[in-house]
Design a protein around this motif. Structure first.
Motif, short mmCIF file in Angstrom:
data_model
loop_
_atom_site.label_atom_id
_atom_site.label_comp_id
_atom_site.label_asym_id
_atom_site.label_seq_id
_atom_site.Cartn_x
_atom_site.Cartn_y
_atom_site.Cartn_z
N GLU A 120 0.84 -1.21 0.00
CA GLU A 120 0.00 0.00 0.00
C GLU A 120 0.88 1.25 0.00
OE1 GLU A 120 -4.23 -1.42 2.02
OE2 GLU A 120 -3.16 0.29 2.88
N ALA A 121 1.96 1.22 0.79
CA ALA A 121 2.86 2.39 0.85
C ALA A 121 3.43 2.68 -0.54
CB ALA A 121 3.98 2.15 1.85
N SER A 122 3.79 1.62 -1.27
CA SER A 122 4.35 1.82 -2.62
C SER A 122 3.31 2.39 -3.57
CB SER A 122 4.90 0.51 -3.17
OG SER A 122 5.95 0.07 -2.33
N LEU A 123 2.08 1.91 -3.45
CA LEU A 123 1.00 2.45 -4.30
C LEU A 123 0.73 3.91 -3.96
CD1 LEU A 123 -1.40 -0.64 -4.30
CD2 LEU A 123 -0.16 0.27 -6.29
N ILE A 124 0.79 4.24 -2.67
CA ILE A 124 0.59 5.64 -2.24
C ILE A 124 1.71 6.51 -2.81
CG2 ILE A 124 0.59 7.17 -0.22
CD1 ILE A 124 -0.88 4.80 1.27
N ASP A 125 2.96 5.98 -2.78
CA ASP A 125 4.09 6.72 -3.38
C ASP A 125 3.81 6.98 -4.86
OD1 ASP A 125 5.65 6.93 -1.12
OD2 ASP A 125 6.81 5.11 -1.54
N MET A 126 3.35 5.94 -5.55
CA MET A 126 3.07 6.07 -6.99
C MET A 126 2.03 7.16 -7.24
SD MET A 126 1.56 3.19 -9.60
CE MET A 126 -0.11 3.20 -8.97
N MET A 127 0.95 7.13 -6.46
CA MET A 127 -0.11 8.13 -6.66
C MET A 127 0.41 9.53 -6.31
SD MET A 127 -2.34 6.24 -7.96
CE MET A 127 -3.35 7.64 -8.40
N ASN A 128 1.21 9.63 -5.25
CA ASN A 128 1.73 10.96 -4.88
C ASN A 128 2.69 11.50 -5.95
OD1 ASN A 128 1.61 13.00 -2.65
ND2 ASN A 128 3.83 12.77 -2.85
N ASP A 129 3.48 10.59 -6.54
CA ASP A 129 4.38 11.04 -7.62
C ASP A 129 3.56 11.56 -8.81
OD1 ASP A 129 6.48 10.33 -6.05
OD2 ASP A 129 7.19 8.67 -7.28
N ALA A 130 2.42 10.93 -9.06
CA ALA A 130 1.55 11.39 -10.15
C ALA A 130 0.96 12.77 -9.82
CB ALA A 130 0.45 10.37 -10.42
N VAL A 131 0.61 12.96 -8.55
CA VAL A 131 0.12 14.28 -8.12
C VAL A 131 1.23 15.32 -8.32
CG1 VAL A 131 -0.78 15.68 -6.20
CG2 VAL A 131 -1.51 13.29 -6.45
N GLU A 132 2.45 14.94 -7.96
CA GLU A 132 3.59 15.87 -8.12
C GLU A 132 3.79 16.24 -9.60
OE1 GLU A 132 5.35 17.67 -6.17
OE2 GLU A 132 7.07 18.20 -7.41
N ASP A 133 3.67 15.25 -10.50
CA ASP A 133 3.81 15.54 -11.93
C ASP A 133 2.82 16.62 -12.36
OD1 ASP A 133 5.80 13.70 -12.23
OD2 ASP A 133 4.58 12.19 -13.29
N LEU A 134 1.57 16.48 -11.91
CA LEU A 134 0.55 17.47 -12.28
C LEU A 134 0.82 18.81 -11.59
CD1 LEU A 134 -1.98 18.21 -13.85
CD2 LEU A 134 -3.37 17.24 -12.00
N ASN A 182 -6.98 14.91 -19.68
CA ASN A 182 -6.04 13.80 -19.90
C ASN A 182 -5.23 13.49 -18.64
OD1 ASN A 182 -6.75 13.50 -22.62
ND2 ASN A 182 -5.42 15.23 -23.17
N HIS A 183 -4.98 14.52 -17.84
CA HIS A 183 -4.21 14.31 -16.61
C HIS A 183 -5.09 13.89 -15.43
CE1 HIS A 183 -0.73 15.81 -18.66
NE2 HIS A 183 -1.40 16.89 -19.02
N LEU A 184 -6.37 14.23 -15.51
CA LEU A 184 -7.27 13.85 -14.40
C LEU A 184 -7.81 12.43 -14.56
CD1 LEU A 184 -9.29 17.16 -13.81
CD2 LEU A 184 -7.25 16.33 -12.62
N LYS A 185 -7.87 11.98 -15.81
CA LYS A 185 -8.46 10.66 -16.11
C LYS A 185 -7.88 9.52 -15.25
CE LYS A 185 -9.59 10.68 -20.53
NZ LYS A 185 -9.21 10.56 -21.95
N PRO A 186 -6.56 9.41 -15.12
CA PRO A 186 -6.03 8.30 -14.31
C PRO A 186 -6.51 8.33 -12.85
CG PRO A 186 -4.27 9.37 -15.54
CD PRO A 186 -5.47 10.22 -15.72
N PHE A 187 -6.66 9.53 -12.29
CA PHE A 187 -7.12 9.64 -10.90
C PHE A 187 -8.59 9.21 -10.81
CE2 PHE A 187 -3.64 12.82 -11.11
CZ PHE A 187 -2.79 12.27 -10.16
N GLU A 188 -9.38 9.64 -11.79
CA GLU A 188 -10.79 9.25 -11.83
C GLU A 188 -10.89 7.72 -11.93
OE1 GLU A 188 -13.62 11.09 -11.77
OE2 GLU A 188 -15.15 9.78 -12.63
N SER A 189 -10.04 7.15 -12.76
CA SER A 189 -10.06 5.70 -12.97
C SER A 189 -9.71 4.95 -11.68
CB SER A 189 -9.08 5.39 -14.11
OG SER A 189 -8.69 4.06 -14.07
N VAL A 190 -8.66 5.38 -10.99
CA VAL A 190 -8.27 4.73 -9.73
C VAL A 190 -9.40 4.86 -8.70
CG1 VAL A 190 -6.71 4.94 -7.74
CG2 VAL A 190 -5.78 4.93 -10.05
#
Ligand code: 6SG
Length: 250
Positions: free
Chosen positions: A128-142, A167-175
């Motif tokens: 879960e921590a790794s998935l949270i890191d992944m999502m936070n890195d995606a937030v940082e990209d945006l 296009n950048h919001l779609k992945p968050f909506e999907s998750v």
């Protein structure tokens, strides 16, 4: 407005320490602590040194408020910063700076991770921590795209930015549409949720229709905004009066 002018407008709240908006419970605790100095000093609050903007610290303040944690804020004016001494004393020449007792942190995402670890907002296991890191890195990209727009190409790039935003919001909506809990990862709110929530609020200001085609993201924002301590922070004058960005654009 230029940086200089903008910061002059915020002189009132500049270069002084201001108490962070806290819930009633935390305030009551603080009053008790103040009448018992020994206890107060053994329970040192977190300290944040930053410019008088929401900027990169909105998510951190939300996570602390949601966990009934107090924050001592040292606001640094642009005039003070321009003198250069403070810049020279910062590890990477930038703010924010965060202190937890003897621990001194620079880098806003490191601060979010630190507080996530301490306050149960970093998942319940390593995966879960790794998935949270992944999502936070995606937030940082945006967030980096957003910051580039705000500080470098607001006048020329805003329209194209808002057009490309889906296009950048779609992945968050999907998750989130696959999430049972309504949070990005697992069954609890994490630091990546506070970070995404904060950035989505900025985007609602930037492009008012940004969430119109994303029903899950829209209800996610509404749900987090309705958490009582987050709601209290968002309604708190000290927080509300901070501009989102340092150049007056939003
Ligand atoms: C900018 O970028 O407000 N720090 C910024 N700027 C001052 O001299 N990776 C790290 C992190 O995540 C990024 C830190 C961040 O923590 S904050 C900083 O320290 C410098 O570099 C956003 C913000 N920027 C605008 C701004 C107005 C007054 C001070 C900063 C522009 C820079 C200096 C004067 C005008 Fe300014």
């Amino acid at each position: 407005m230029t940086h200089q002018k903008h910061f002059k407008a915020y002189k009132r709240i500049v270069a002084r320490t201001s108490a962070h908006c806290t819930s009633g419970a935390a305030r009551a605790l603080s009053e008790t602590q103040l009448s018992r100095p020994t206890l107060f000093y053994t329970m040192a609050p977190y300290t944040l040194t930053y410019f008088p903007v929401k900027g990169r610290c909105g998510a951190l303040k939300m996570m602390l408020a949601d966990n009934d944690q107090q924050l001592k804020e040292n606001m640094v004016s642009i005039e003070e910063w321009m003198k250069g001494d403070m810049k020279g004393s910062c590890l990477f020449g930038q703010l924010p700076k965060f202190e937890d007792g003897d621990l001194v942190l620079y880098q806003s995402n490191a601060m979010l991770r630190h507080l996530g670890r301490k306050h149960g907002a970093y998942g319940k296991n390593d995966c879960e921590a790794s998935l949270i890191d992944m999502m936070n890195d995606a937030v940082e990209d945006l967030r980096l795209k957003y910051i580039k727009l705000i500080y470098q190409e607001y006048e020329t790039g805003k329209e194209a930015y808002c057009k490309d935003l889906p296009n950048h919001l779609k992945p968050f909506e999907s998750v989130l549409s696959k999430s049972k809990s309504g949070f990005l990862v697992g069954d609890q709110i994490s630091f990546a949720d506070y970070n995404l929530f904060d950035l989505l609020l900025n985007h609602k200001v930037l492009c008012s229709a940004s969430l119109d085609s994303f029903p899950t993201l829209k209800s996610y924002v509404d749900k987090i905004a309705a958490r009582p301590k987050i709601k209290a922070l968002l309604e708190c004058e000290n927080f509300k009066k901070l501009p989102i960005n340092g150049n007056g654009k939003q």
